[in-house]
Design an enzyme around this catalytic site. Structure first.
Site, mmCIF file in Angstrom:
data_model
loop_
_atom_site.group_PDB
_atom_site.id
_atom_site.type_symbol
_atom_site.label_atom_id
_atom_site.label_comp_id
_atom_site.label_asym_id
_atom_site.label_seq_id
_atom_site.Cartn_x
_atom_site.Cartn_y
_atom_site.Cartn_z
ATOM 1 N N CYS A 256 -2.302 -0.488 7.505
ATOM 2 C CA CYS A 256 -1.547 0.758 7.403
ATOM 3 C C CYS A 256 -1.640 1.576 8.683
ATOM 4 O O CYS A 256 -0.641 2.165 9.114
ATOM 5 C CB CYS A 256 -2.005 1.549 6.191
ATOM 6 N N GLU B 256 1.000 3.792 2.008
ATOM 7 C CA GLU B 256 1.545 4.132 3.323
ATOM 8 C C GLU B 256 2.761 3.278 3.664
ATOM 9 O O GLU B 256 3.750 3.785 4.199
ATOM 10 C CB GLU B 256 0.476 3.939 4.421
ATOM 11 N N HIS C 274 0.852 -1.186 0.000
ATOM 12 C CA HIS C 274 0.000 0.000 0.000
ATOM 13 C C HIS C 274 0.888 1.236 0.000
ATOM 14 O O HIS C 274 2.060 1.187 0.368
ATOM 15 C CB HIS C 274 -0.879 0.028 1.246
ATOM 16 N N CYS D 225 -6.165 1.768 6.087
ATOM 17 C CA CYS D 225 -6.794 0.508 6.488
ATOM 18 C C CYS D 225 -6.165 0.041 7.805
ATOM 19 O O CYS D 225 -5.260 0.685 8.346
ATOM 20 C CB CYS D 225 -6.584 -0.534 5.395
#
Length: 148
Positions: A84, A53, A51, A81
């Protein structure tokens, strides 16, 4: 909060979309210095943890040669999420600034609020809805194109 850093995160999200990745971008700053940037790379890497992040956190840790990111702030185009948000907590990032709220996976206030859970030893501040319409429009356009 510096709106220019969110604009840089949006640029990263646009780059992700050009690479047929879900358009999410992240920028980590310490003071006024960018120490990490990231964008979704799940499709290219064939790995669920890539992701934006996580990419930005890895870059910042490499840059500082330290996993403690005390005093750093993250700007991300979509509400983090659970994975993260957990990585942000574990890396000791001071503050999360995000754009669009995520009704399906957001864990910084929407489904859960991991950063405010007093059971964690670190609790970053959270501010959402920054340039939310622009961030959400990138996601809508991307997924609308996939449905067509």
């Amino acid at each position: 909060m510096n709106i220019d850093f969110m604009r840089l995160a949006i640029e990263q999200a646009r780059e992700a979309a050009k690479n047929d990745e879900v358009p999410v971008g992240a920028v980590i700053v310490m003071g006024n210095e960018i120490i990490g940037i990231g964008q979704n790379r799940k499709e290219a890497s064939k790995c669920a943890v890539h992701h934006a992040e996580i990419e930005a956190i890895e870059a910042a840790c490499t840059r500082l040669d330290n996993w403690h990111l005390d005093g750093a702030d993250i700007y991300v185009t979509l509400e983090p999420c659970a994975m993260c948000a957990g990585a942000i907590i574990n890396s000791r990032i001071r503050h999360i600034y995000f754009g669009a709220y995520d009704k399906k996976a957001g864990c910084c206030g929407t489904l859960y609020n991991l950063p405010s859970d007093k059971r964690f030893n670190h609790r970053p501040g959270v501010e959402g809805g920054i340039l939310a319409e622009e961030c959400a429009a990138l996601l809508s356009a991307f997924f609308g194109g996939k449905r067509r």
